[in-house]
Structure formats: structure tokens, C-alpha cells
Design an enzyme around this catalytic site. Structure first.
Site, PDB file in Angstrom:
ATOM      1  N   SER A   8      77.977  39.901  10.540  1.00  0.00           N
ATOM      2  CA  SER A   8      79.200  39.703  11.326  1.00  0.00           C
ATOM      3  C   SER A   8      79.598  40.976  12.056  1.00  0.00           C
ATOM      4  CB  SER A   8      80.342  39.259  10.411  1.00  0.00           C
ATOM      5  OG  SER A   8      81.561  39.405  11.113  1.00  0.00           O
ATOM      6  N   HIS A  33      76.547  36.992  13.568  1.00  0.00           N
ATOM      7  CA  HIS A  33      77.730  36.145  13.361  1.00  0.00           C
ATOM      8  C   HIS A  33      78.859  36.669  14.249  1.00  0.00           C
ATOM      9  CE1 HIS A  33      80.188  33.457  10.775  1.00  0.00           C
ATOM     10  NE2 HIS A  33      81.132  34.385  10.877  1.00  0.00           N
ATOM     11  N   ASP A  35      82.641  36.300  15.307  1.00  0.00           N
ATOM     12  CA  ASP A  35      83.933  35.791  14.846  1.00  0.00           C
ATOM     13  C   ASP A  35      84.947  35.790  15.980  1.00  0.00           C
ATOM     14  OD1 ASP A  35      83.673  35.290  11.982  1.00  0.00           O
ATOM     15  OD2 ASP A  35      83.265  37.436  11.811  1.00  0.00           O
ATOM     16  N   MET A  68      87.342  30.579  15.196  1.00  0.00           N
ATOM     17  CA  MET A  68      88.597  30.449  14.441  1.00  0.00           C
ATOM     18  C   MET A  68      89.714  30.306  15.460  1.00  0.00           C
ATOM     19  SD  MET A  68      87.773  33.250  11.532  1.00  0.00           S
ATOM     20  CE  MET A  68      86.486  33.999  12.509  1.00  0.00           C
ATOM     21  N   MET A 137      84.490  29.108   3.618  1.00  0.00           N
ATOM     22  CA  MET A 137      85.190  30.398   3.697  1.00  0.00           C
ATOM     23  C   MET A 137      85.526  30.855   2.275  1.00  0.00           C
ATOM     24  SD  MET A 137      85.302  31.357   6.804  1.00  0.00           S
ATOM     25  CE  MET A 137      86.170  32.879   6.407  1.00  0.00           C
ATOM     26  N   GLY A 142      90.438  35.401   9.118  1.00  0.00           N
ATOM     27  CA  GLY A 142      91.332  36.229   9.936  1.00  0.00           C
ATOM     28  C   GLY A 142      91.031  37.711   9.891  1.00  0.00           C
ATOM     29  N   PHE A 143      90.493  38.172   8.771  1.00  0.00           N
ATOM     30  CA  PHE A 143      90.234  39.610   8.638  1.00  0.00           C
ATOM     31  C   PHE A 143      88.922  39.852   7.899  1.00  0.00           C
ATOM     32  CE2 PHE A 143      94.769  38.795   8.596  1.00  0.00           C
ATOM     33  CZ  PHE A 143      95.220  39.627   9.614  1.00  0.00           C
ATOM     34  N   GLY A 144      88.241  40.929   8.284  1.00  0.00           N
ATOM     35  CA  GLY A 144      87.067  41.360   7.531  1.00  0.00           C
ATOM     36  C   GLY A 144      87.516  42.214   6.347  1.00  0.00           C
ATOM     37  N   GLY A 145      86.575  42.523   5.481  1.00  0.00           N
ATOM     38  CA  GLY A 145      86.827  43.476   4.403  1.00  0.00           C
ATOM     39  C   GLY A 145      87.717  42.975   3.275  1.00  0.00           C
ATOM     40  N   ASP A 175      81.157  32.846   3.870  1.00  0.00           N
ATOM     41  CA  ASP A 175      81.690  33.898   4.738  1.00  0.00           C
ATOM     42  C   ASP A 175      82.922  34.517   4.093  1.00  0.00           C
ATOM     43  OD1 ASP A 175      82.503  35.489   6.837  1.00  0.00           O
ATOM     44  OD2 ASP A 175      82.885  33.837   8.234  1.00  0.00           O
ATOM     45  N   GLY A 176      82.836  35.826   3.808  1.00  0.00           N
ATOM     46  CA  GLY A 176      83.997  36.562   3.323  1.00  0.00           C
ATOM     47  C   GLY A 176      83.758  37.271   2.005  1.00  0.00           C
ATOM     48  N   GLY A 177      83.744  38.597   2.088  1.00  0.00           N
ATOM     49  CA  GLY A 177      83.667  39.394   0.856  1.00  0.00           C
ATOM     50  C   GLY A 177      82.308  39.418   0.192  1.00  0.00           C
ATOM     51  N   GLY A 197      79.923  41.222   6.893  1.00  0.00           N
ATOM     52  CA  GLY A 197      80.385  42.135   7.927  1.00  0.00           C
ATOM     53  C   GLY A 197      80.380  43.557   7.428  1.00  0.00           C
ATOM     54  N   SER A 198      81.408  43.918   6.638  1.00  0.00           N
ATOM     55  CA  SER A 198      81.540  45.320   6.234  1.00  0.00           C
ATOM     56  C   SER A 198      80.370  45.830   5.401  1.00  0.00           C
ATOM     57  CB  SER A 198      82.861  45.548   5.507  1.00  0.00           C
ATOM     58  OG  SER A 198      83.349  44.397   4.914  1.00  0.00           O
TER      59      SER A 198
HETATM   60  C1  DX5 Z   1      86.747  36.507   8.439  1.00  0.00           C
HETATM   61  C2  DX5 Z   1      85.478  36.376   9.236  1.00  0.00           C
HETATM   62  C3  DX5 Z   1      84.297  36.971   8.570  1.00  0.00           C
HETATM   63  C4  DX5 Z   1      84.340  38.461   8.364  1.00  0.00           C
HETATM   64  C5  DX5 Z   1      83.562  38.780   7.119  1.00  0.00           C
HETATM   65  O1  DX5 Z   1      87.709  35.691   8.972  1.00  0.00           O
HETATM   66  O2  DX5 Z   1      85.185  35.017   9.463  1.00  0.00           O
HETATM   67  O3  DX5 Z   1      83.093  36.598   9.218  1.00  0.00           O
HETATM   68  O4  DX5 Z   1      83.812  39.175   9.433  1.00  0.00           O
HETATM   69  O5  DX5 Z   1      83.715  40.111   6.846  1.00  0.00           O
HETATM   70  P1  DX5 Z   1      83.378  40.742   5.424  1.00  0.00           P
HETATM   71  O6  DX5 Z   1      81.937  40.515   5.136  1.00  0.00           O
HETATM   72  O7  DX5 Z   1      83.721  42.172   5.622  1.00  0.00           O
HETATM   73  O8  DX5 Z   1      84.266  40.053   4.406  1.00  0.00           O
HETATM   74 ZN    ZN Z   2      83.131  34.446  10.212  1.00  0.00          ZN
END
Ligand code: DX5
Ligand code: ZN
Length: 220
Positions: A8, A33, A35, A68, A137, A142-145, A175-177, A197-198
Site C-alpha cells: 500500500s 495497493h 488507497d 474508500m 478490513m 481511513g488511516f495507515g499504521g 488490509d490493516g495492521g 503499508g507501513s
Molecule cells: C487503511 C488502508 C490501508 C492502509 C494499510 O484504510 O486501506 O490499505 O494503507 O496500512 P498499514 O499496513 O500501515 O496498516
Molecule cells: Zn487499503
């Protein structure tokens, strides 16, 4: 089953986006990916068509576009033109989910459907014949990390069972964490496409992606 890393770019360095994407792909990420957030369906605004069209020029990797946004049907054709290979929409964001999925297919893309952590997995059932991928999800979108929500594991197992019962070949994405230390757990629960992502883009991108791929290959 084919195991795929979808990195991501929300967590990438946007001053060096091309390099980050190339490094993730070198490390083994087959999907990028993307977003897209509208500030309405989710609180944040990220990026959209312009960024996607620009990066389409620097990689042949599969573009896994995660919309989203409210009423994504309005933008399906434009994202397809801007290079999406897979378009995933949120069940909660569509007034007519069937029509939205049909539009994605007609635009020549693979069809993805996602649910937020609070949406019952049973709500996916009416759409199983129309999707190529389901995205669970594991954080509030809404947010990464953010931190992986442990209760997602039961949801993943349940959706994998639903997919088996359907007899269809549907990818299951999370997706997420997701990080190296919980990767095997989600794979064991039934995931075959992992968004990160992170944990990919912070630090040595190529090395991070490679570490993901080693664990994912061992799951094959
Ligand atoms: C969150 C996004 C994710 C996000 C994942 O709303 O849909 O794709 O980038 O980021 P990480 O892997 O850092 O949780
Ligand atoms: Zn995503």
C-alpha cells in the site's frame, strides 16, 4: 493457492514514489495497493486518479485500487482508464452493490468487495457469484499504521468457509495492521492476498517486501 503481497503506497515516500514502487516490486510485491479516500466515506483524503495515472507509467505491477469513497460507481470507469486491474469497493458505500460490481466487470477490471470491521460477514453472501476478491478490513478504514484487530481472524475464517462453499475461485485479502509478526496468523486463517503499508514502506522497502514474501511462500 497463490499468495500475493499488495503493498500500500499510502505509507510510501511521495517524493520518491517511483523508487519506492520499484523497490517493493523488486522485493516480490506483485500488487500495488492504491488507497483512494474521499473525506466522506472515511475521514481522510488521500489521492486519486492523477496519482494513479502517473505511476501507471513506471510499473507493470497489478494495480489493486481500494476505493474508500461514497458511491464509487461514479468513478469506476475513470479508475479503469487510469490503469486499475482490480477495483475494490465498500459494500457500505454503495446504494446498489450489484450495479457497482457489474460496472467494474464491464470496465474490464477484476471485481473486489470490501467490508469494514463492524459489517457482518453474512452481508457478503448475496454477492459471492459476482466477485473475484473479498477484502476484509482489519482496521477501521481511513488511516495507515493502525493496530490489527484480533477479532478479524474469526471473520477471515468464516469468509474463507463461505468461499469454499460457493465453489468459486475468490481471492481473500486482508488490509490493516499486517506486519511480519502477524502475517502467518492471517495466512493460516485463510488469507491469500496481504495488504501492507507501513511494514513495507518504512525502512528498507525491498528488504521488507522480501521478508513478507519468504513467509508467504512458506505458506504455499
Ligand atoms: C487503511 C488502508 C490501508 C492502509 C494499510 O484504510 O486501506 O490499505 O494503507 O496500512 P498499514 O499496513 O500501515 O496498516
Ligand atoms: Zn487499503
Amino acid at each position: 493457492m497463490k499468495y500475493i503481497l499488495s503493498s500500500s503506497i499510502l505509507a510510501a515516500d511521495f517524493c520518491n514514489l517511483e523508487k519506492d514502487i520499484r523497490d517493493a516490486v523488486k522485493g516480490g510485491a506483485e500488487y500495488i495497493h492504491i488507497d483512494v479516500m474521499d473525506g466522506v466515506f472515511v475521514p481522510s483524503i488521500s489521492f486519486g486518479l492523477t496519482v494513479q495515472s502517473s505511476i501507471r507509467k513506471c510499473t507493470d505491477a497489478v494495480f489493486d485500487t481500494h476505493l474508500m469513497i461514497t458511491e464509487p460507481i461514479r468513478y469506476v470507469e475513470e479508475f479503469a482508464k487510469a490503469g486499475s486491474d482490480i477495483i475494490t469497493v465498500h459494500l457500505e458505500a454503495c446504494e446498489d452493490v450489484h450495479a457497482t460490481l457489474k460496472k467494474i466487470k464491464e470496465a474490464g477490471c477484476r471485481v473486489g468487495l470490501s467490508i469494514k470491521p463492524s459489517t457482518p460477514v453474512e452481508d457478503l453472501k448475496p454477492y459471492l457469484d459476482e466477485v473475484d476478491m473479498i477484502l476484509i478490513m482489519s482496521v477501521e478504514p481511513g488511516f495507515g499504521g493502525q493496530k490489527f484487530m484480533e477479532e478479524s481472524l474469526d471473520r477471515i475464517r468464516e469468509v474463507r468457509r463461505m468461499i469454499k462453499t460457493s465453489g468459486r475461485d475468490i481471492d481473500l485479502e486482508v488490509d490493516g495492521g499486517i506486519k511480519i509478526d502477524n502475517l502467518k496468523t492471517v495466512i493460516d486463517a485463510g488469507i491469500n492476498v496481504v495488504v501492507s503499508g507501513s511494514a513495507v514502506f518504512k525502512g528498507d522497502v525491498e528488504k521488507n517486501a522480501r521478508a513478507f514474501m519468504e513467509i508467504m511462500k512458506a505458506g504455499r
